[in-house]
Design a protein around this motif. Structure first.
Motif, PDB file in Angstrom:
ATOM      1  N   ARG A  15       0.739  -1.179   0.129  1.00 44.01           N
ATOM      2  CA  ARG A  15      -0.129  -0.061  -0.112  1.00 44.01           C
ATOM      3  C   ARG A  15       0.819   0.915   0.065  1.00 44.01           C
ATOM      4  NH1 ARG A  15      -5.018   0.850   3.578  1.00 44.01           N
ATOM      5  NH2 ARG A  15      -5.153   3.273   3.602  1.00 44.01           N
ATOM      6  N   ASP A  16       1.860   1.403   0.796  1.00 48.97           N
ATOM      7  CA  ASP A  16       2.966   2.330   0.863  1.00 48.97           C
ATOM      8  C   ASP A  16       3.641   2.500  -0.327  1.00 48.97           C
ATOM      9  OD1 ASP A  16       3.323   4.666   2.789  1.00 48.97           O
ATOM     10  OD2 ASP A  16       5.538   3.368   2.967  1.00 48.97           O
ATOM     11  N   HIS A  17       3.956   1.595  -1.177  1.00 50.22           N
ATOM     12  CA  HIS A  17       4.599   1.774  -2.149  1.00 50.22           C
ATOM     13  C   HIS A  17       3.554   2.166  -3.482  1.00 50.22           C
ATOM     14  CE1 HIS A  17       8.188   0.286  -0.912  1.00 50.22           C
ATOM     15  NE2 HIS A  17       8.341  -0.962  -1.071  1.00 50.22           N
ATOM     16  N   ALA A  18       2.441   1.571  -3.283  1.00 49.23           N
ATOM     17  CA  ALA A  18       1.366   2.226  -4.354  1.00 49.23           C
ATOM     18  C   ALA A  18       1.103   3.797  -4.134  1.00 49.23           C
ATOM     19  CB  ALA A  18      -0.058   1.689  -4.035  1.00 49.23           C
ATOM     20  N   ARG A  19       1.198   4.182  -2.949  1.00 47.46           N
ATOM     21  CA  ARG A  19       1.000   5.560  -2.699  1.00 47.46           C
ATOM     22  C   ARG A  19       2.172   6.559  -3.119  1.00 47.46           C
ATOM     23  NH1 ARG A  19       3.792   8.684   0.272  1.00 47.46           N
ATOM     24  NH2 ARG A  19       4.811   6.808   1.529  1.00 47.46           N
ATOM     25  N   ARG A  20       3.562   5.831  -3.051  1.00 45.14           N
ATOM     26  CA  ARG A  20       4.581   6.672  -3.274  1.00 45.14           C
ATOM     27  C   ARG A  20       4.884   6.608  -4.880  1.00 45.14           C
ATOM     28  NH1 ARG A  20       7.140   3.467   0.253  1.00 45.14           N
ATOM     29  NH2 ARG A  20       7.760   5.347   1.243  1.00 45.14           N
ATOM     30  N   ILE A  21       4.406   5.590  -5.534  1.00 41.61           N
ATOM     31  CA  ILE A  21       4.439   5.531  -7.068  1.00 41.61           C
ATOM     32  C   ILE A  21       3.300   6.598  -7.721  1.00 41.61           C
ATOM     33  CG2 ILE A  21       3.762   4.253  -9.108  1.00 41.61           C
ATOM     34  CD1 ILE A  21       5.171   1.896  -7.605  1.00 41.61           C
ATOM     35  N   ASN A  22       2.348   6.483  -7.101  1.00 39.78           N
ATOM     36  CA  ASN A  22       1.208   7.362  -7.949  1.00 39.78           C
ATOM     37  C   ASN A  22       1.252   8.871  -7.160  1.00 39.78           C
ATOM     38  OD1 ASN A  22       0.159   5.048  -9.348  1.00 39.78           O
ATOM     39  ND2 ASN A  22      -2.047   6.123  -8.994  1.00 39.78           N
ATOM     40  N   TYR A 279      12.957   4.442   0.844  1.00 40.65           N
ATOM     41  CA  TYR A 279      11.982   4.094  -0.041  1.00 40.65           C
ATOM     42  C   TYR A 279      11.599   4.515  -1.372  1.00 40.65           C
ATOM     43  CZ  TYR A 279      10.960   0.989   3.929  1.00 40.65           C
ATOM     44  OH  TYR A 279      11.043   0.082   5.124  1.00 40.65           O
ATOM     45  N   ASP A 280      11.503   6.026  -1.279  1.00 36.68           N
ATOM     46  CA  ASP A 280      11.223   6.791  -2.441  1.00 36.68           C
ATOM     47  C   ASP A 280      12.223   6.579  -3.512  1.00 36.68           C
ATOM     48  OD1 ASP A 280       8.970   7.658  -1.234  1.00 36.68           O
ATOM     49  OD2 ASP A 280       9.785   9.651  -0.790  1.00 36.68           O
ATOM     50  N   VAL A 281      13.549   6.711  -3.082  1.00 35.69           N
ATOM     51  CA  VAL A 281      14.561   6.583  -3.965  1.00 35.69           C
ATOM     52  C   VAL A 281      14.801   5.186  -4.686  1.00 35.69           C
ATOM     53  CG1 VAL A 281      17.140   7.323  -4.307  1.00 35.69           C
ATOM     54  CG2 VAL A 281      16.001   8.340  -2.454  1.00 35.69           C
ATOM     55  N   GLU A 282      14.669   4.148  -3.647  1.00 32.10           N
ATOM     56  CA  GLU A 282      14.779   2.803  -4.584  1.00 32.10           C
ATOM     57  C   GLU A 282      13.913   2.631  -5.244  1.00 32.10           C
ATOM     58  OE1 GLU A 282      14.348  -0.605  -2.008  1.00 32.10           O
ATOM     59  OE2 GLU A 282      12.280  -0.129  -1.685  1.00 32.10           O
ATOM     60  N   LEU A 283      12.669   3.037  -5.392  1.00 27.13           N
ATOM     61  CA  LEU A 283      11.541   2.821  -6.394  1.00 27.13           C
ATOM     62  C   LEU A 283      11.726   3.825  -7.560  1.00 27.13           C
ATOM     63  CD1 LEU A 283       8.249   1.803  -4.390  1.00 27.13           C
ATOM     64  CD2 LEU A 283       9.789   0.357  -5.800  1.00 27.13           C
ATOM     65  N   ASP A 285      14.516   4.457  -8.559  1.00 30.39           N
ATOM     66  CA  ASP A 285      15.718   3.839  -9.498  1.00 30.39           C
ATOM     67  C   ASP A 285      14.992   2.603 -10.065  1.00 30.39           C
ATOM     68  OD1 ASP A 285      18.209   3.525 -10.181  1.00 30.39           O
ATOM     69  OD2 ASP A 285      18.500   2.211  -8.604  1.00 30.39           O
ATOM     70  N   PHE A 286      14.063   2.045  -9.552  1.00 29.94           N
ATOM     71  CA  PHE A 286      13.375   0.879 -10.266  1.00 29.94           C
ATOM     72  C   PHE A 286      12.621   1.371 -11.484  1.00 29.94           C
ATOM     73  CE2 PHE A 286       9.526  -1.768 -10.644  1.00 29.94           C
ATOM     74  CZ  PHE A 286      10.226  -2.891 -11.293  1.00 29.94           C
ATOM     75  N   LEU A 287      11.642   2.639 -11.084  1.00 32.78           N
ATOM     76  CA  LEU A 287      10.967   2.838 -12.424  1.00 32.78           C
ATOM     77  C   LEU A 287      11.966   3.399 -13.632  1.00 32.78           C
ATOM     78  CD1 LEU A 287       8.512   5.040 -10.487  1.00 32.78           C
ATOM     79  CD2 LEU A 287       8.162   2.980 -11.549  1.00 32.78           C
ATOM     80  N   LYS A 288      13.060   4.094 -13.296  1.00 33.97           N
ATOM     81  CA  LYS A 288      13.866   4.688 -14.391  1.00 33.97           C
ATOM     82  C   LYS A 288      14.557   3.209 -15.073  1.00 33.97           C
ATOM     83  CE  LYS A 288      18.223   7.443 -14.617  1.00 33.97           C
ATOM     84  NZ  LYS A 288      19.360   7.381 -13.849  1.00 33.97           N
ATOM     85  N   ALA A 289      15.031   2.242 -14.571  1.00 37.60           N
ATOM     86  CA  ALA A 289      15.464   1.164 -15.008  1.00 37.60           C
ATOM     87  C   ALA A 289      14.194   0.274 -15.876  1.00 37.60           C
ATOM     88  CB  ALA A 289      16.257   0.154 -14.017  1.00 37.60           C
ATOM     89  N   ALA A 290      13.217   0.301 -15.184  1.00 37.06           N
ATOM     90  CA  ALA A 290      12.001  -0.398 -15.783  1.00 37.06           C
ATOM     91  C   ALA A 290      11.695   0.186 -17.151  1.00 37.06           C
ATOM     92  CB  ALA A 290      10.855  -0.447 -14.893  1.00 37.06           C
ATOM     93  N   ALA A 291      11.698   1.420 -17.219  1.00 36.59           N
ATOM     94  CA  ALA A 291      11.256   2.270 -18.493  1.00 36.59           C
ATOM     95  C   ALA A 291      12.058   1.902 -19.721  1.00 36.59           C
ATOM     96  CB  ALA A 291      11.362   3.627 -18.354  1.00 36.59           C
ATOM     97  N   GLN A 292      13.192   1.217 -19.122  1.00 40.84           N
ATOM     98  CA  GLN A 292      14.473   0.667 -20.073  1.00 40.84           C
ATOM     99  C   GLN A 292      14.140  -0.977 -20.466  1.00 40.84           C
ATOM    100  OE1 GLN A 292      15.991   3.018 -21.910  1.00 40.84           O
ATOM    101  NE2 GLN A 292      15.062   4.301 -20.506  1.00 40.84           N
ATOM    102  N   GLY A 293      13.373  -1.350 -19.722  1.00 43.48           N
ATOM    103  CA  GLY A 293      13.230  -2.795 -19.711  1.00 43.48           C
ATOM    104  C   GLY A 293      13.997  -3.685 -18.895  1.00 43.48           C
ATOM    105  N   THR A 294      14.577  -2.987 -18.130  1.00 39.80           N
ATOM    106  CA  THR A 294      15.847  -3.773 -17.178  1.00 39.80           C
ATOM    107  C   THR A 294      15.550  -3.504 -15.531  1.00 39.80           C
ATOM    108  OG1 THR A 294      18.144  -4.295 -17.045  1.00 39.80           O
ATOM    109  CG2 THR A 294      17.467  -2.063 -17.593  1.00 39.80           C
ATOM    110  N   ALA A 295      16.611  -3.845 -14.899  1.00 33.15           N
ATOM    111  CA  ALA A 295      16.421  -3.468 -13.290  1.00 33.15           C
ATOM    112  C   ALA A 295      17.827  -2.970 -12.965  1.00 33.15           C
ATOM    113  CB  ALA A 295      16.284  -4.622 -12.655  1.00 33.15           C
TER     114      ALA A 295
END
Ligand code: NAI
Ligand code: ISE
Length: 336
Positions: A15-22, A279-283, A285-295
């Motif tokens: 739930r907390d990660h959903a909040r930070r993503i949106n 948690y904000d920074v790690e996610l 980082d995840f979104l940035k890499a995921a946009a390139q199809g990687t991690a």
């Protein structure tokens, strides 16, 4: 590009990660949720006003063309099946710790990712993104001289009745297991566990506190106190003793008060607040890499090493006081 995220497991951290993503981060949008407790997914969707479809199973969510990347935030024992399904679908996957609850399970993930030929998995070891640990790493790398010892503590105010002795390792110490490998750029060779007398607040199935002693390949000795019924607060301590000096993990920023003839420093009580920025920074980082199809960030290999080390620590709990050897297999080139 906006990465369309599906979240499996909508409890506390999902739930907390959903909040930070949106609401906090850029480049991602939660479009899908799944939870064995469908009511939980519905409640999260309503509470954060998500425009998200609810899927019957995690596998359905992963397979959906609506979803570009996956967050696995369900109970630890279910992580492996979902991470393997995400790799099979070729979708980037952020998995909360632990990557898997057994070393064999984590190895299956490493093997699947290596066979895929490209990184897809980031493990939720958020302390590597914490400004305090980053400053400590800089100090240890350039100012303390070669590290000799680490003294650390991981204290929670309280834990629920279902938290049993091995969870102090798999659920709690696992953060130190990962962050000290990263901090020292080293691997573990042995683990030992000592139990002081049981604290009065510890319930029947939990021996609390405990002290874990890890030795590294470079000869650094690390002692970690795990005290999950310490009552007074959520407190993460770390001091690295080097050849030339000592570096301490900074305390979280808080206003110090001089009041009623006392000097007062507040202490946090909840892990969510202590590491909120990391948690904000790690996610992000995840979104940035995921946009390139990687991690990027902590790898499946890091999750696997943490699982091997955790297993050794649990054996060390069972053989109180005895050193248990930790042997790592060769690291695949994907993780160099
Ligand atoms: P929680 O119990 O609050 O939430 C877990 C959710 O997963 C529940 O809603 C449950 O119904 C759901 N779930 C369980 N099995 C499922 C399955 N097979 N498929 C779909 N949903 C399923 O637990 P919490 O605290 O959110 O922890 C979740 C994970 O996050 C754990 O692995 C935990 O170790 C990790 N965690 C990490 C933290 C960190 O500091 N990085 C902090 C807290 C938790
Ligand atoms: C919890 O699951 C976490 O991951 C927290 O970061 C940790 O401090 C706590 O001990 C665990 O139970």
């Amino acid at each position: 590009m906006t990465v369309r995220i599906g979240i499996i497991g909508t409890g506390a951290i999902g739930r907390d990660h959903a909040r930070r993503i949106n609401q906090v981060l850029a480049g991602g949008k939660v479009v899908a949720l799944s939870d064995v407790n469908r009511e939980s997914a519905k409640a999260v969707r309503a509470a954060i006003a998500l425009d998200a479809e609810i899927f019957q199973t995690g596998e359905d969510l992963i397979a959906s063309p609506l979803v570009d990347a996956v967050l696995v935030t369900s109970w630890g024992a279910t992580h492996e099946q979902y991470v393997l399904a995400a790799i099979a679908a070729g979708k980037p996957c952020f998995c909360e710790k632990p990557l898997a609850t057994t070393a064999d399970g984590a190895r299956r993930i490493v093997d699947a990712e290596v066979a895929h030929g490209k990184r897809l998995v980031q493990v939720g070891f958020m302390r590597r993104y914490d400004t305090g640990y980053l400053a400590l790493k800089e100090a240890v790398t350039s100012r303390t001289g070669a590290p000799i010892m680490v003294h650390a503590a991981h204290r929670n105010p309280t834990v629920p009745a279902q938290y049993i002795t091995p969870m102090a390792i798999h659920d709690t110490l696992i953060h130190e297991i990962d962050v000290f490998r990263w901090l020292l750029d080293d691997d573990y060779v042995s683990a030992r566990v000592l139990f002081p007398r049981r604290a009065a607040r510890s319930h029947g199935k939990l021996r609390d506190p405990q002290i874990v002693v890890l030795e590294t390949a470079k000869g650094v000795v690390i002692d970690v106190e795990i005290f999950v019924n310490c009552h007074y607060g959520y407190d993460i301590q770390c001091e690295v003793v080097g050849e030339d000096g000592i570096a301490r993990l900074p305390e979280p920023i808080a206003v110090q008060m001089r009041l009623n003839a006392t000097l007062q420093n507040p202490i946090l009580t909840d892990w969510k607040d202590r590491f909120i920025a990391s948690y904000d920074v790690e996610l992000q980082d995840f979104l940035k890499a995921a946009a390139q199809g990687t991690a990027s960030g902590p790898t499946s290999w890091d999750g696997y090493v943490a699982a091997i080390t955790s297993d050794a620590c649990v054996t060390a709990q069972e053989r109180e006081g005895e050193a248990v050897a930790i042997t790592l297999p060769a690291r695949p080139a994907l993780y160099n």
